[in-house]
Each structure stands twice: as structure tokens, then as C-alpha cells.
Design a protein around this motif. Structure first.
Motif, PDB file in Angstrom:
ATOM      1  N   LEU A 170      36.854  59.137  30.739  1.00  0.00           N
ATOM      2  CA  LEU A 170      37.350  57.989  31.514  1.00  0.00           C
ATOM      3  C   LEU A 170      37.019  58.003  33.015  1.00  0.00           C
ATOM      4  N   ILE A 171      36.297  57.513  33.303  1.00  0.00           N
ATOM      5  CA  ILE A 171      36.214  57.879  35.046  1.00  0.00           C
ATOM      6  C   ILE A 171      36.371  56.594  35.635  1.00  0.00           C
ATOM      7  N   LEU A 172      37.465  55.467  36.429  1.00  0.00           N
ATOM      8  CA  LEU A 172      37.736  54.594  36.346  1.00  0.00           C
ATOM      9  C   LEU A 172      37.367  54.172  37.905  1.00  0.00           C
ATOM     10  N   GLY A 173      36.946  53.061  38.298  1.00  0.00           N
ATOM     11  CA  GLY A 173      36.585  53.136  40.041  1.00  0.00           C
ATOM     12  C   GLY A 173      37.659  51.952  40.797  1.00  0.00           C
TER      13      GLY A 173
ATOM     14  N   GLN B  44      50.682  58.662  28.161  1.00  0.00           N
ATOM     15  CA  GLN B  44      50.212  59.388  27.476  1.00  0.00           C
ATOM     16  C   GLN B  44      48.484  59.141  28.508  1.00  0.00           C
ATOM     17  N   PHE B  45      48.355  57.928  28.746  1.00  0.00           N
ATOM     18  CA  PHE B  45      47.184  57.687  29.392  1.00  0.00           C
ATOM     19  C   PHE B  45      47.531  58.406  31.232  1.00  0.00           C
ATOM     20  N   TRP B  46      48.234  57.657  31.716  1.00  0.00           N
ATOM     21  CA  TRP B  46      48.383  59.018  33.124  1.00  0.00           C
ATOM     22  C   TRP B  46      49.275  59.959  32.092  1.00  0.00           C
ATOM     23  N   GLY B  47      49.741  60.504  31.718  1.00  0.00           N
ATOM     24  CA  GLY B  47      48.873  61.841  31.647  1.00  0.00           C
ATOM     25  C   GLY B  47      47.746  62.488  31.033  1.00  0.00           C
ATOM     26  N   SER B  48      46.940  61.699  31.149  1.00  0.00           N
ATOM     27  CA  SER B  48      45.801  62.533  30.946  1.00  0.00           C
ATOM     28  C   SER B  48      44.186  62.433  32.124  1.00  0.00           C
ATOM     29  N   LEU B  49      45.176  62.092  33.165  1.00  0.00           N
ATOM     30  CA  LEU B  49      45.160  61.828  34.584  1.00  0.00           C
ATOM     31  C   LEU B  49      44.939  63.439  35.196  1.00  0.00           C
ATOM     32  N   ASP B  50      43.453  63.471  35.494  1.00  0.00           N
ATOM     33  CA  ASP B  50      43.539  65.173  36.149  1.00  0.00           C
ATOM     34  C   ASP B  50      42.639  65.138  37.307  1.00  0.00           C
ATOM     35  N   MET B  51      41.967  64.445  37.227  1.00  0.00           N
ATOM     36  CA  MET B  51      41.435  64.704  38.644  1.00  0.00           C
ATOM     37  C   MET B  51      41.016  62.676  39.936  1.00  0.00           C
ATOM     38  N   LEU B  52      41.317  63.382  40.810  1.00  0.00           N
ATOM     39  CA  LEU B  52      41.876  61.924  42.152  1.00  0.00           C
ATOM     40  C   LEU B  52      41.301  62.093  43.408  1.00  0.00           C
TER      41      LEU B  52
ATOM     42  N   VAL C  67      27.842  59.537  31.861  1.00  0.00           N
ATOM     43  CA  VAL C  67      28.081  60.625  32.545  1.00  0.00           C
ATOM     44  C   VAL C  67      28.250  61.680  31.750  1.00  0.00           C
ATOM     45  N   LYS C  68      26.975  62.352  31.743  1.00  0.00           N
ATOM     46  CA  LYS C  68      26.676  63.212  30.938  1.00  0.00           C
ATOM     47  C   LYS C  68      25.525  65.155  31.713  1.00  0.00           C
ATOM     48  N   ASN C  69      26.783  65.691  31.605  1.00  0.00           N
ATOM     49  CA  ASN C  69      26.528  66.872  32.515  1.00  0.00           C
ATOM     50  C   ASN C  69      26.755  66.545  33.863  1.00  0.00           C
ATOM     51  N   GLY C  70      27.492  66.276  34.397  1.00  0.00           N
ATOM     52  CA  GLY C  70      27.208  66.089  35.859  1.00  0.00           C
ATOM     53  C   GLY C  70      26.908  65.219  36.351  1.00  0.00           C
TER      54      GLY C  70
ATOM     55  N   ILE D  63      32.491  63.297  39.344  1.00  0.00           N
ATOM     56  CA  ILE D  63      31.221  63.267  38.648  1.00  0.00           C
ATOM     57  C   ILE D  63      30.346  64.130  37.779  1.00  0.00           C
ATOM     58  N   SER D  64      30.455  65.239  39.338  1.00  0.00           N
ATOM     59  CA  SER D  64      29.505  66.848  38.929  1.00  0.00           C
ATOM     60  C   SER D  64      30.840  67.585  37.877  1.00  0.00           C
ATOM     61  N   GLU D  65      32.116  66.676  38.069  1.00  0.00           N
ATOM     62  CA  GLU D  65      32.105  68.234  37.134  1.00  0.00           C
ATOM     63  C   GLU D  65      33.263  67.175  35.124  1.00  0.00           C
TER      64      GLU D  65
END
Lengths: 445, 487
Positions: B245-248, B436-444, B416-419, B382-384
């Protein structure tokens, strides 16, 4: 401030506007006192004495409104001049309905001197009764009293006044693993039994100790009045709101059986049980308006802005802000049935008893799909009896579909004022037994 | 405001405090306030409401034993203020019928000061016709798009003057000006509606003047959101899957507000809000050790950010605005406090107590609770992303009474598919459990993509108070989130 005083303030404002435009003024004066408790003691205790003067001025369909909370001559001058000035700069409002003319409004009986004169000590004693009813538990909640006198007057020679009181005791009793809620609302002080409300909360807290988990899914539900109240106010606010219907955002279809025949919902500010004024924010008398008649959608809630658009008359449902979000029914009565909550449980082979909803939000007003949670006591019902308490569940459910034809298994005889997500004293409802409810999550996600 | 006028307001607050002390309060403070608010609502080029409110009065808080007593009056005379103080003490004393542990107040610096936020254009000096014309033009732009049924615009302006006096010697005046507004376009279909908003749902509000409204460029964005609302009606439903999930940033701001901001309010943690707003899943025993999220998660509460909606000079207890660390590299390290709650927890008071007007008892409130930026960009996120959904602008929000189980609906979604950004999807929702949700944050995303989003409608307390809070945020990615929940 006496009724005569606020009458004079209203007339003084109308006089100040003079022939510069149409003018409608509402003056409200009164008291709001609230005693709040948590961890079994009173921690916040507040009171205010306030007067509010609200003015609406129209000049060639150019409309502006303003309000102020002082009544000295300078303040009233400023209120009038600012509003008149704003109206002149305002683009024309093609929906301006004009002002209501002289219309009789019955004298309000929704007043109790004991509520109007309640002291902080009086409120503290009621809280003490609630707390004592939950020995060994942590109590939290509030007890409030309010008493207001209101005058509405306009330059079209309509002048009405009324007054009302309301008092609410709402609280929870908590164990180390559970909570239960009690609630009572009335016009009258004597109707509130602090110990009884506290005992009801304590009983639920005891029953819901050590809850287990329950898999989400479709379940039959028995919904206590606290849940039914939230459903009804959502239907009223988003569905039976004439502005929403005109804008195409409502599910409402006049004359169509959109609900189960067991459902009849009436908005009636003249009901002896109702709380509040007998006229609305535009000075129009409140009336009995059947929204749902034995499952058939009958009527919308109107104010003077929406009514002409559908060739009808106002149903007396203007509230502050309704020019933007539309008229709202504020005296909702869901017609009671004869079935007890115990009988509903006895008739349930497998289902969930929900005592209260929490944090409900609408996903789409047209479908009335709402997400929210259960709170303060949720129970699995199996083979006609409560088998165990369960932890809070999330649901995502269309309120219209839930009450659809064939989906209401029973309507309770336990109707009372119950708290909804929008306030106290506006929804008088019984328990409901529904065929299906879509639980979409639990404490694990 | 003239010096004489300021003295008059300070005298009013002082009289209220003296009245409270004379009636037995061990501590008292008072706020004499004047607030002015203006709101304009426009629908389909018709200005539906133009409402102006002016309130003035004094609210006094008196401490006796285990309870605050609070009394407010709109009568602005010395006599009325003294009576108000006396009544506040009487109310506090009545609470002794149901007593608890005596309240103590954590020490703060006693200040005599004035603060006001900087603005370029006083919104109350801008002609009403200019404001109305702006909304009429923007909604006219939206209704040009076929299929748009409801084109709404709103503007709101607030001016708050506060004069704070305490029995410990505080004497602080503040003038805070806030401006905001926004647009929404709604397309009504056969069985559902679709809405798009700009700059965010319910409008964007800042501690700023009318220059903020000019910066938004409402008219320049009207046509875009109108078109998107119509496209959404025909878009496929958001898939019901567990995915990335990518959030604005505006949706992430609300996520912060609900699942961090309220959870870290110390009054909730202590049970003071248990019956209404609720409690918190956080336990003070875990402060400094609980893993709230991933190492990318750094949250601060910072009331000093220029322009952010939760900024001020001093809170309503006279405590200076400050920045407090809340989550550092994923670990929970801080809470939002007032002087009374901080004393119980043994923490320094963070200056986070505010009341909604002179007639409301100040309570713990978020300031600017925000997520510090990372190092990526939305394009890189998005690209990743191999398989996920981007969601932006809030449509619904719900979270349980301990701030654990949440479900949000957004206005707009894109696969979002394949970047690469793919199809638009409608009715995007997601749900989760806070840690759990905040633990899954991996790009910012980085600093350049941070927006100081404002929340002007935060409800809390009884009687209900509406708070203004800020939430700096940049777009971010969360892994393996359940999306597409629907009824």
C-alpha cells in the motif's frame, strides 16, 4: 436572563436592521453543566452561562448570517452592521426561501425546574450513585444538565419562544478485561436513576469479562438500543435529508418498500417524550413526519430551502448549518415491537449480541455502507443463549440492506432514548434482531 | 490590539483567577478570549452559506483536591469574572463527593510574553466578495465537466486572541490567525457516488493568512478533480487482497492522527477519556521499549513549525510550545501531556493542552504530530513496487477505542504493477492493526515531499471540543496490507 429579556433583544435586533432587508434572529440563553468522572472519581466539572444571538439578513436574495455571544448595544450594533454589509456583498442565493410568516407554536412542556436548577453537588450525588453500583470496578462517564430559553423572531412578524431542559447520565463500568455501559436521558431530573444506570453497566461489564476472539463473517445480530440509535440517525442524516435526496446522494425512493415491514420510523418533535424545542431553526413548528411506514419510505425531512424544490412544505427540520448539509430529523422514534431482548436471544441459533457501536463512518451515503466497531460488551449467542463474550469486532455493512425486506426478524419492546454518534436525546429506539450483519475484522485485524 | 485593550482583557482574566483563589482554589488560571470566525460554503456556483461568528468571554479553571472546576461566562465585566472564578472553585469542591488522588501540577517556566503567528494578508481584510467570487469561479470550473453533479467549495478563517493569567504569575497574550479551504467534486452514479477533493478532503487549513488560499490555486485544480470524480464511477472496484500500500501524504497525515496522535495522548492512557473517546493500547510501563513501527518511523510533536495548523507560542496552561520526540527509529519514546497528567507520569510537561474557545476546559491536544521524512521519492516508491495500490485523499475513517483496529477509505486509488502506475480503482479501502501496520513501513519520501497537513475537525472531550491539529507527512509505502474491504 428572563424570557422577556431575550424577547427584547430579538426585537431590538430586528429593529436595527429596519427596512434594509429581511431579518430573522434567534436568541438563546441558558446553562450547560457537565460533571465528568473517570477512574471512579470526578476529575472534570464544568459549567457555562451563555447567550447567543444569531442573525440572518436577506437583501434581494443576498443572504448572510452572523452570531455573537454578547447583548450590549455596541455588540448588537456590530452584529447587525456586519451582517447587513456581508449580505450586500454576497452573490444572489437562488434558493433563498424567504421568511416564515406568523405561525402558532404550542407551548413547550419540555422543561423541568429541577434540571434547570441542578447544582454541582446534585450532579455529584448522581455520579456517586453510579460509581457505587460498580463495586471493584473502574467507573467513567458524565452526568450533564442543560436548560435553554430560545426566541425566534423575524421581520415577517413571526415571533415564537420556547424553552427546554435535558439531562443525561452516560457511563461505563470497567473490569480488568471488559466494560459495560449504562445510559439514561430525559427532560426531567426525577427520571434519572444513577444507581440503576450504574447497575446496568456493571452487569454488562461482568458478563463480558475475559472475552475471546470471534472469526469475522456474516452473523445474525441482536442489536441493543444503543446500536439501533446509530443506525436511525445515519438513515436520517444521510438518507431522509431532503437536500441529500435532491442532490442524488440518498437511497430514498418515495413509496417503495425499502425496509422490512417491521420498521416504522417517525420524526415527531410534538411527541410527549421528545426533548427540545417545538420549532426549528427557521421558526417553523415541528410536526409528526412519518419517514418509514411499515417498511415503505414515505417522506423526507424538509426545511424551507428544500421544500419548494419538491413542491412541498417544510417539516420543521432546519438546524444550524442546514443550508449547507440539509435538514435533519432530530426527534426520531422507531416504533417498538413486543419482543424482549431475551426472546430475541432465545430465537437465535448462532449470532452476535451487540450492545453498542463505536466510531461509525459512512463510506458512501447512497449505499449507506458504514464501517464501525462494537464496544462495551459483545457476545456470541449459540442455541438460544449467550455462550461467551467476544472482543470488539469491526463491521462494514449497509444500514439500508441490514433493515431490508425480510431482514428484520424482530423489533424489541424495550424502546428508550439511546445515545447515537450525533448526540443525546434525539433517538428513541428499541432493540433489533436482524438476519445478517457483515463483520469484517476483529482484534487481530 | 491597543495596549489599553490588552490590559482590559488581562484584568478580566486576573479578576477571574482572584475570584477562584478567594473561594478556596489551590491553583487557578483563566483565559479571556475573543474569537472571530468566518465560513463560506458554495455549491454549484451558489454561495449557500456565509456565516460570521464572534465570541468573547472568560473561562476560569480552579483546582481543588482531585478535580478541576471550570466556569465560563460571556459577560465581560470585572464582577462577572470574579463570580465566574468563585463558581469554578465551588464546582471543584463539589467534586469531593466522589474524590480521587489530589491533582498536582508539573513545574513550568512562568512566562510573561506575547506571541502571534506571521501572516502576509489578514483574511478578515480581504473583501467578502473576493472570497465568494473565488469559490463561484472554482465551482463553475468543476460543473463544466460532464457528469459532475455537486461542485463544492469552502473557505474558513479564524482569528483567536487569548489573554492567559495564572495564580503562579503567568501573563501571556497570543493572536493566532488560521486560514483554509478546499474543493470537492462529486459524481452521482446509479448506485453510488464518487468524490474527489483538493487540496485534501475537508480542506487544508494552516496558521496563515489569505496567502495560503492564493497558494492553493483552487481554480487551477478544479477541472482535474472534477474529471477524476467522473472517471471513478466507471473504474473497477479496488481488489480485495493483501498487498503493498502506497499512501499519499494527506491520507498518511490522517493515519498518523488516528493511530499515533490519539494513542499517545496521556489523558487517554491514564483512563480519563475511557467512556467517550476511549483509552489507548499503550501502557506507560512500555515507554522507551515498545516497538511502535519500523526503524523508518520517527514521529515528533512539534508546536513550533511555522504555518502548521497545530502551532502556537504557548499552550492554554502557559507552557511554551516545543518539539517532543514521540517515536524514534520505531521505538515509542514520548507522549502528549499537560501539567496534571505529566506530574502523574513523572514526565516534563510538553505544552500540549488547549481548549476550544473560552467556554471549554483545556485538555490534552495534538500539536503538529508528524512523521519525519525518509530519503526516497514517490517516483522511487512506485518504481520499486512490483504489485500494490496507491491511495490518496480520505473518504472515511474509523478506529477502535484503544486505537488499534483501523479502517480507512480513500477517494482515489491506482494499481501499481511492476514499478508503474496502472488502472484507476474505485472505493479503495484498507484496514490493519496499529503496530503491525507501522511495522510494515519500508519506504518514505524525503523532505521535499513533506506537507504540513492540517486537521481542523478533531473531536474530543465532553462537552465536545473541536481541535485544530497539524500532521507533517510525505508519501510512504507499507507492505502486506489488507485492502478492498467493503460491505
Amino acid at each position: 436572563m428572563s424570557e422577556d429579556d431575550i424577547d427584547q433583544i430579538a426585537e431590538a435586533v430586528i429593529e436595527r436592521v429596519g427596512d434594509r432587508g429581511e431579518a430573522a434572529v434567534s436568541v438563546q440563553s441558558g446553562t450547560s453543566d457537565l460533571t465528568r468522572f473517570a477512574n471512579s472519581f470526578i476529575h472534570q466539572n464544568v459549567a457555562e452561562r451563555r447567550v447567543q444571538v444569531a442573525l440572518e439578513v436577506a437583501f434581494d436574495n443576498r443572504v448572510a448570517s452572523a452570531s455573537i455571544d454578547r447583548t450590549d448595544d455596541d455588540s448588537l450594533d456590530r452584529l447587525v452592521e456586519r451582517t447587513v454589509h456581508a449580505a450586500r456583498l454576497h452573490p444572489a442565493d437562488t434558493d433563498w426561501p424567504g421568511l416564515v410568516g406568523p405561525t402558532p407554536v404550542p407551548e413547550s412542556l419540555n422543561w423541568d425546574e429541577a434540571v434547570a436548577n441542578a447544582s454541582p453537588e446534585d450532579r455529584a450525588h448522581r455520579v456517586a450513585e453510579f460509581v457505587a453500583a460498580g463495586p471493584g470496578m473502574l467507573s467513567a462517564g458524565f452526568y450533564d444538565t442543560e436548560a435553554y430559553e430560545v426566541v425566534y423572531a423575524n421581520s415577517n412578524e413571526h415571533h415564537v419562544r420556547g424553552r427546554f431542559t435535558r439531562t443525561t447520565l452516560d457511563g461505563i463500568q470497567q473490569t480488568d478485561s471488559s466494560a459495560g455501559k449504562g445510559h439514561a436521558t430525559s427532560v426531567r431530573w426525577a427520571d434519572i436513576d444513577g444507581a440503576a444506570v450504574g447497575r446496568a453497566a456493571a452487569e454488562l461489564a461482568t458478563m463480558s469479562r475475559d472475552p475471546g476472539t470471534l472469526e469475522p463473517g456474516e452473523y445474525q445480530v441482536v442489536l441493543a438500543p444503543g446500536c439501533a440509535a446509530t443506525i436511525m440517525i445515519f438513515l436520517a442524516f444521510y438518507g431522509f435529508n431532503a437536500k441529500a435526496a435532491i442532490e442524488g446522494q440518498s437511497f430514498f425512493e418515495e413509496g417503495v418498500e425499502q425496509f422490512d415491514p417491521a420498521i416504522s420510523l417517525i420524526d415527531d418533535g410534538t411527541d410527549p417524550r421528545a426533548i427540545g424545542l417545538l420549532f426549528d431553526n427557521q421558526g417553523v413548528p415541528k410536526q409528526r413526519n412519518t419517514l418509514i411506514d411499515a417498511g415503505v419510505s414515505r417522506s423526507l425531512s424538509h426545511d424551507r430551502r428544500t421544500a419548494p424544490k419538491l413542491d412541498t412544505t417544510s417539516t420543521g427540520n432546519a438546524v444550524p448549518g442546514s443550508a449547507s448539509f440539509g435538514p435533519v430529523a432530530t426527534d426520531l422514534f422507531l416504533e417498538a415491537g413486543l419482543v424482549s431482548q431475551q426472546d430475541m436471544i432465545a430465537a437465535t441459533e448462532r449470532g452476535v449480541l451487540v450492545t453498542e457501536f463505536n466510531y461509525c463512518r459512512i463510506l458512501d451515503p447512497k449505499t449507506q455502507v458504514v464501517t464501525g466497531l462494537t464496544r462495551n460488551g459483545t457476545f456470541l449467542v449459540e442455541n438460544g443463549r449467550i455462550s461467551r463474550p467476544v472482543s470488539n469486532l469491526r463491521f462494514t455493512q449497509s444500514f439500508v440492506d441490514a433493515l431490508g425486506p425480510g431482514n428484520v426478524l424482530a423489533v424489541g419492546g424495550d424502546d428508550r432514548f439511546a445515545q447515537n454518534e450525533f448526540g443525546d436525546g434525539t433517538t428513541h429506539v428499541p432493540s433489533l434482531h436482524l438476519a445478517s450483519w457483515n463483520f469484517t475484522g476483529n482484534a487481530q485485524g | 490590539m491597543s495596549g489599553a485593550y490588552s490590559w482590559m482583557m488581562f484584568d478580566l482574566a486576573t479578576a477571574a483567577v482572584e475570584g477562584a483563589l478567594a473561594a478556596g482554589a489551590t491553583y487557578a488560571d483563566a483565559r479571556a478570549m475573543i474569537t472571530r470566525e468566518e465560513r463560506i460554503d458554495c455549491l454549484n456556483t451558489v454561495v449557500e452559506a456565509l456565516d460570521q461568528t464572534e465570541n468573547a468571554g472568560v473561562g476560569v479553571r480552579a483546582l481543588v483536591g482531585s478535580s478541576w472546576g471550570f466556569y465560563a461566562t460571556s459577560e465581560t465585566t470585572d464582577k462577572a469574572a470574579r463570580i465566574a472564578g468563585g463558581r469554578a472553585s465551588q464546582i471543584a469542591k463539589a467534586s469531593a463527593t466522589v474524590p480521587g488522588p489530589a491533582i498536582e501540577l508539573a513545574d513550568v517556566i512562568v512566562s510573561e510574553a506575547h506571541w502571534e503567528n506571521e501572516i502576509d494578508e489578514d483574511p478578515f481584510s480581504i473583501p467578502l466578495s473576493t472570497k465568494a467570487d473565488l469559490l463561484v469561479a472554482a465551482t463553475a470550473e468543476m460543473v463544466e465537466t460532464d457528469g459532475v453533479s455537486l461542485a463544492r467549495g469552502e473557505l474558513g478563517f479564524f482569528r483567536t486572541e487569548k489573554y492567559f493569567v495564572s495564580s503562579q504569575g503567568h501573563r501571556i497574550s497570543q493572536t493566532i490567525v488560521e486560514s483554509g479551504g478546499g474543493l470537492s467534486a462529486t459524481a452521482v452514479g446509479e448506485s453510488e457516488t464518487q468524490r474527489r477533493s483538493y487540496p485534501q478532503a475537508f480542506g487544508q487549513y494552516e496558521t496563515a493568512g489569505f496567502e495560503a488560499i492564493r497558494r492553493f490555486d483552487l481554480t487551477g485544480n478544479a477541472s482535474r478533480i472534477a474529471g477524476e470524480s467522473v472517471q471513478l464511477l466507471a473504474a473497477p472496484q479496488c481488489p480485495q487482497v493483501t498487498t503493498d500500500l502506497i499512501l499519499g501524504s494527506s491520507q498518511l497525515a490522517l493515519q498518523i492522527h488516528e493511530s499515533v496522535g490519539h494513542a499517545i495522548e496521556l489523558d487517554r492512557i491514564l483512563g480519563w477519556e475511557a467512556a467517550f473517546a476511549g483509552t489507548s493500547f499503550l501502557d506507560l510501563n512500555d515507554l522507551g521499549s515498545l516497538q511502535y513501527g519500523s526503524p523508518l518511523m520517527n514521529i515528533t510533536a512539534d508546536a513550533t513549525l511555522p504555518g502548521a495548523l497545530g502551532s502556537f507560542g504557548f499552550d492554554d496552561e502557559g507552557t511554551p510550545a516545543q518539539r517532543v520526540d514521540i517515536v524514534t527509529e520505531g521505538v515509542w519514546v514520548g507522549v502528549l501531556t499537560g501539567r496534571d497528567s505529566a506530574a502523574i507520569a513523572g514526565l516534563p510537561p510538553g505544552g500540549m493542552v488547549r481548549g476550544d474557545g473560552y467556554n471549554r476546559l483545556p485538555m490534552v491536544r495534538m500539536t503538529n504530530v508528524g512523521l519525519l521524512p525518509g530519503e526516497a521519492s514517490i517516483d522511487e516508491i512506485i518504481s520499486e513496487t512490483r504489485d500494490g495500490v496507491f491511495m490518496s485523499e480520505n473518504r472515511s475513517w474509523s478506529i477502535d477505542d484503544r486505537r488499534l483496529n483501523f479502517q480507512f477509505g480513500c477517494e482515489l486509488g491506482y494499481e501499481v504493477k511492476n514499478g508503474k502506475v496502472g488502472r484507476m480503482v474505485r472505493n479503495p479501502t484498507y484496514t490493519g492493526i496499529t503496530p503491525q501496520f507501522w511495522g510494515s513501513l519500508d519506504m518514505l519520501a524525503s523532505e521535499s515531499e513533506v506537507t504540513y497537513w492540517g486537521t481542523p475537525n478533531c473531536g474530543k472531550g465532553q462537552p465536545m471540543q473541536v481541535g485544530h491539529t497539524g500532521h507533517p507527512a510525505a508519501p510512504a509505502r507499507f507492505r502486506d496490507v489488507r485492502i478492498g474491504v467493503r460491505g
